[in-house]
Design a protein around this motif. Structure first.
Motif, PDB file in Angstrom:
ATOM      1  N   MET A   1     -17.725 -17.378   2.637  1.00  0.00           N
ATOM      2  CA  MET A   1     -17.535 -18.100   1.385  1.00  0.00           C
ATOM      3  C   MET A   1     -16.208 -17.775   0.708  1.00  0.00           C
ATOM      4  N   VAL A   2     -15.802 -16.510   0.727  1.00  0.00           N
ATOM      5  CA  VAL A   2     -14.553 -16.156   0.054  1.00  0.00           C
ATOM      6  C   VAL A   2     -13.350 -16.532   0.922  1.00  0.00           C
ATOM      7  N   GLY A   3     -13.439 -16.221   2.231  1.00  0.00           N
ATOM      8  CA  GLY A   3     -12.330 -16.550   3.140  1.00  0.00           C
ATOM      9  C   GLY A   3     -12.040 -18.038   3.106  1.00  0.00           C
TER      10      GLY A   3
ATOM     11  N   GLY B   1      -1.646 -14.910   4.969  1.00  0.00           N
ATOM     12  CA  GLY B   1      -1.118 -13.572   5.269  1.00  0.00           C
ATOM     13  C   GLY B   1      -1.620 -12.519   4.311  1.00  0.00           C
ATOM     14  N   GLU B   2      -0.681 -11.638   3.882  1.00  0.00           N
ATOM     15  CA  GLU B   2      -1.020 -10.505   2.999  1.00  0.00           C
ATOM     16  C   GLU B   2      -1.675 -10.972   1.696  1.00  0.00           C
ATOM     17  N   GLU B   3      -1.135 -12.091   1.166  1.00  0.00           N
ATOM     18  CA  GLU B   3      -1.665 -12.614  -0.105  1.00  0.00           C
ATOM     19  C   GLU B   3      -3.149 -12.954   0.049  1.00  0.00           C
ATOM     20  N   ALA B   4      -3.485 -13.602   1.178  1.00  0.00           N
ATOM     21  CA  ALA B   4      -4.875 -14.001   1.418  1.00  0.00           C
ATOM     22  C   ALA B   4      -5.760 -12.767   1.610  1.00  0.00           C
ATOM     23  N   ILE B   5      -5.246 -11.771   2.340  1.00  0.00           N
ATOM     24  CA  ILE B   5      -6.052 -10.562   2.608  1.00  0.00           C
ATOM     25  C   ILE B   5      -6.381  -9.847   1.305  1.00  0.00           C
ATOM     26  N   ARG B   6      -5.372  -9.750   0.439  1.00  0.00           N
ATOM     27  CA  ARG B   6      -5.560  -9.066  -0.854  1.00  0.00           C
ATOM     28  C   ARG B   6      -6.539  -9.844  -1.743  1.00  0.00           C
ATOM     29  N   ALA B   7      -6.344 -11.173  -1.792  1.00  0.00           N
ATOM     30  CA  ALA B   7      -7.227 -12.001  -2.630  1.00  0.00           C
ATOM     31  C   ALA B   7      -8.668 -11.879  -2.138  1.00  0.00           C
ATOM     32  N   GLU B   8      -8.812 -11.896  -0.820  1.00  0.00           N
ATOM     33  CA  GLU B   8     -10.168 -11.825  -0.254  1.00  0.00           C
ATOM     34  C   GLU B   8     -10.818 -10.477  -0.565  1.00  0.00           C
ATOM     35  N   ARG B   9     -10.047  -9.404  -0.406  1.00  0.00           N
ATOM     36  CA  ARG B   9     -10.575  -8.053  -0.687  1.00  0.00           C
ATOM     37  C   ARG B   9     -11.102  -7.990  -2.131  1.00  0.00           C
ATOM     38  N   ILE B  10     -10.303  -8.506  -3.073  1.00  0.00           N
ATOM     39  CA  ILE B  10     -10.670  -8.398  -4.493  1.00  0.00           C
ATOM     40  C   ILE B  10     -11.826  -9.345  -4.831  1.00  0.00           C
ATOM     41  N   LEU B  11     -11.757 -10.575  -4.321  1.00  0.00           N
ATOM     42  CA  LEU B  11     -12.796 -11.556  -4.672  1.00  0.00           C
ATOM     43  C   LEU B  11     -14.158 -11.223  -4.073  1.00  0.00           C
ATOM     44  N   ARG B  12     -14.158 -10.668  -2.878  1.00  0.00           N
ATOM     45  CA  ARG B  12     -15.451 -10.343  -2.237  1.00  0.00           C
ATOM     46  C   ARG B  12     -16.227  -9.336  -3.097  1.00  0.00           C
ATOM     47  N   SER B  13     -15.549  -8.281  -3.529  1.00  0.00           N
ATOM     48  CA  SER B  13     -16.279  -7.300  -4.350  1.00  0.00           C
ATOM     49  C   SER B  13     -16.570  -7.886  -5.721  1.00  0.00           C
ATOM     50  N   PHE B  14     -15.637  -8.708  -6.265  1.00  0.00           N
ATOM     51  CA  PHE B  14     -15.889  -9.337  -7.574  1.00  0.00           C
ATOM     52  C   PHE B  14     -17.197 -10.126  -7.518  1.00  0.00           C
TER      53      PHE B  14
ATOM     54  N   GLY C   1      -8.909  -0.872  -8.391  1.00  0.00           N
ATOM     55  CA  GLY C   1      -7.572  -0.980  -9.000  1.00  0.00           C
ATOM     56  C   GLY C   1      -6.668   0.160  -8.550  1.00  0.00           C
ATOM     57  N   GLU C   2      -7.224   1.385  -8.529  1.00  0.00           N
ATOM     58  CA  GLU C   2      -6.410   2.537  -8.094  1.00  0.00           C
ATOM     59  C   GLU C   2      -5.979   2.364  -6.639  1.00  0.00           C
ATOM     60  N   GLU C   3      -6.789   1.604  -5.885  1.00  0.00           N
ATOM     61  CA  GLU C   3      -6.473   1.390  -4.465  1.00  0.00           C
ATOM     62  C   GLU C   3      -5.453   0.253  -4.288  1.00  0.00           C
ATOM     63  N   VAL C   4      -5.671  -0.873  -4.995  1.00  0.00           N
ATOM     64  CA  VAL C   4      -4.841  -2.057  -4.695  1.00  0.00           C
ATOM     65  C   VAL C   4      -3.642  -2.254  -5.630  1.00  0.00           C
ATOM     66  N   CYS C   5      -3.700  -1.723  -6.856  1.00  0.00           N
ATOM     67  CA  CYS C   5      -2.570  -1.980  -7.765  1.00  0.00           C
ATOM     68  C   CYS C   5      -2.344  -0.812  -8.724  1.00  0.00           C
ATOM     69  N   PRO C   6      -2.251   0.422  -8.195  1.00  0.00           N
ATOM     70  CA  PRO C   6      -2.150   1.584  -9.090  1.00  0.00           C
ATOM     71  C   PRO C   6      -0.920   1.550  -9.995  1.00  0.00           C
ATOM     72  N   ASP C   7       0.166   0.885  -9.534  1.00  0.00           N
ATOM     73  CA  ASP C   7       1.408   0.919 -10.325  1.00  0.00           C
ATOM     74  C   ASP C   7       1.607  -0.326 -11.180  1.00  0.00           C
ATOM     75  N   ASP C   8       0.623  -1.210 -11.164  1.00  0.00           N
ATOM     76  CA  ASP C   8       0.753  -2.441 -11.942  1.00  0.00           C
ATOM     77  C   ASP C   8       0.705  -2.105 -13.436  1.00  0.00           C
ATOM     78  N   PRO C   9       1.660  -2.621 -14.231  1.00  0.00           N
ATOM     79  CA  PRO C   9       1.672  -2.299 -15.669  1.00  0.00           C
ATOM     80  C   PRO C   9       0.395  -2.748 -16.388  1.00  0.00           C
TER      81      PRO C   9
ATOM     82  N   ASN D   1      -4.016  -9.508  -9.967  1.00  0.00           N
ATOM     83  CA  ASN D   1      -3.386  -8.915  -8.789  1.00  0.00           C
ATOM     84  C   ASN D   1      -3.809  -9.576  -7.485  1.00  0.00           C
ATOM     85  N   ALA D   2      -4.905 -10.329  -7.546  1.00  0.00           N
ATOM     86  CA  ALA D   2      -5.323 -11.087  -6.356  1.00  0.00           C
ATOM     87  C   ALA D   2      -4.497 -12.369  -6.245  1.00  0.00           C
ATOM     88  N   GLY D   3      -3.647 -12.640  -7.225  1.00  0.00           N
ATOM     89  CA  GLY D   3      -2.789 -13.822  -7.157  1.00  0.00           C
ATOM     90  C   GLY D   3      -3.216 -14.924  -8.118  1.00  0.00           C
TER      91      GLY D   3
END
Ligand code: NMX
Ligand code: MLT
Length: 387
Positions: free
Chosen positions: A160-162, A172-185, A286-294, A333-335
């Protein structure tokens, strides 16, 4: 003393409190412990945060995790049902690009699917709606943005998320990141006991034997309020407004919002009395995927500062972070850069839990279903008069 007056005296502390704490029904999908948070069919939410969203949905409907075979068959069923009845979402072409709130579009989109209702088969309606949600969401995003159609044709074998991410054209990377975040969301937001406003509203409407689609659309309308699901949008907007992670500046901002009588979004809860485990899990993500995001740095500071400031007000039952504190920053951060869309993701997840609860209520009492909801309201300031 009249019966009503006796009731007033006995129940006074419960009246006009949003029915807080008053048991009115039973729920089989999940329960909320004030400290340990939500459990899906007995499993603490933190233990489920990495399971497939499809498996979490299976759990809510069947009250057990699927084994490998059941998981495969359930995913196949969802894939087979995924084609949206033709013409159903044409309504999106007539609302006007970018007009109105995305939650209104979600509700209208779900209503437009009611034409495909199966007579007397609410379980099939629930499976169909869940299967249609990825394309409904993708079409909503694209039509509102003026794109007209999804970028890549629906491919339900992606999950469903993919599939959703691919329909939006992410790669690519954008899709992998979005999928990682949305699946747990999705997993974290699917269900929260029986009495939260959107679930209660959906079940109340369903109790009149309204269709699943009408009931879920009502639930989405309830979720769209800023004190409920739309807090994730409001929270990200205010995280953006804070614009700093300096503790003193964040504290001054929080105090300014309170002085202006505005809620501190992402904090407080009607039932929870500790930090929401869903917030704790999302902080870890967040600490895993975007620790340095303001934005994430601001959220980190808010989580430290706001409970102390809110805790100064004894009226506030729970000054700690709720599910909405971090979710917007993760979605950003998922885009997904437009906060007004965030509650639609909450809605997508809740479609699953609320549908499972409606199906349970329809099956109750040996298949008769729950009686039509009809709580009692006491008359206030209404002496009998004559014209
Ligand atoms: N900011 C400011 N005031 C608050 C907050 C907060 N975060 N939390 C509670 N209060 C106030 C609340 O408005 C109430 O004031 P009044 O008596 O003047 O009406 C008082 O404190 C007591 O409220 P509680 O009994 O602690 O909480 P209640 O059950 O009434 O409300 C919420 C729960 C979630 C609506 C409330 O905490 C809130 O407005 N939070 C901010 C919005 C938010 O993040 N909502 C998302 C909730 C989760 N979800 O997704 O649904
Ligand atoms: C939540 O997910 O926190 C809710 O839907 C709000 C509630 O449980 O009242």
């Amino acid at each position: 003393m009249s019966d009503e007056n006796v009731l007033f005296q006995v129940l006074d502390t419960h009246l006009d409190t949003g029915m807080r704490g008053i048991p009115v029904g039973t729920c089989k999908t999940s329960f909320v412990d004030p400290v340990d948070g939500v459990h899906y069919a007995g499993y603490p939410i933190a233990d489920l945060s990495n399971v497939d969203p499809e498996d979490a949905a299976f759990l809510l409907f069947n009250k057990d995790m699927p084994n490998e075979n059941e998981s495969r068959m359930w995913k196949e069923t969802l894939a087979e049902c995924s084609e949206i009845p033709s013409g159903s979402l044409d309504i999106f072409d007539s609302i006007g690009i970018g007009q109105g709130h995305p939650m209104d579009w979600l509700s209208m989109g779900i209503m437009s699917l009611a034409r495909a209702e199966k007579e007397n088969d609410i379980s099939s309606d629930a499976v169909n709606l869940i299967a249609w949600m990825p394309e409904l969401m993708a079409r909503l995003f694209m039509s509102r943005g003026g794109r007209g159609d999804i970028v890549t044709p629906s491919n339900p074998s992606l999950g469903m998320v993919g599939n959703f991410v691919s329909m939006l054209g992410m790669k690519g990377e954008e899709a992998i990141r979005a999928e990682r975040i949305l699946r747990s969301f999705l997993v974290l937001h699917m269900d929260h006991g029986g009495g939260n406003l959107s679930t209660f509203a959906g079940k109340a409407v369903a109790s009149s034997r309204s269709s699943l689609f009408a009931s879920i659309a009502s639930a989405m309308n309830a979720l769209s309020g800023p004190l409920h699901g739309r807090a994730n949008q409001s929270c990200l907007e205010f995280v953006q407004k804070v614009g700093t992670s300096d503790p003193d500046e964040v504290e001054a901002f929080v105090r300014g919002e309170l002085a202006a009588k505005r809620p501190i979004f992402g904090f407080g809860h009607a039932v929870l009395r500790a930090e929401d485990p869903r917030a704790t899990v999302q902080m870890k993500i967040g600490e895993e995927v975007c620790p340095d995001d303001p934005l994430f740095a601001t959220v980190r500071t808010l989580r430290e500062v706001a409970p102390r400031v809110l805790g100064e007000n004894p009226k506030i039952s729970n000054p700690n972070a709720n599910v909405d504190l971090v979710s917007g920053t993760l979605l950003y951060n998922a885009g997904f850069r437009k906060p007004e869309y965030y509650t639609t993701f909450f809605g997508w997840a809740r479609v699953i839990g609320i549908s499972a609860q409606i199906v349970d209520e329809r099956k109750s009492r040996g298949g008769k279903g729950v009686p039509i909801y009809r709580p009692k309201y006491l008359a206030r300031d209404q002496p009998v008069r004559r014209l």
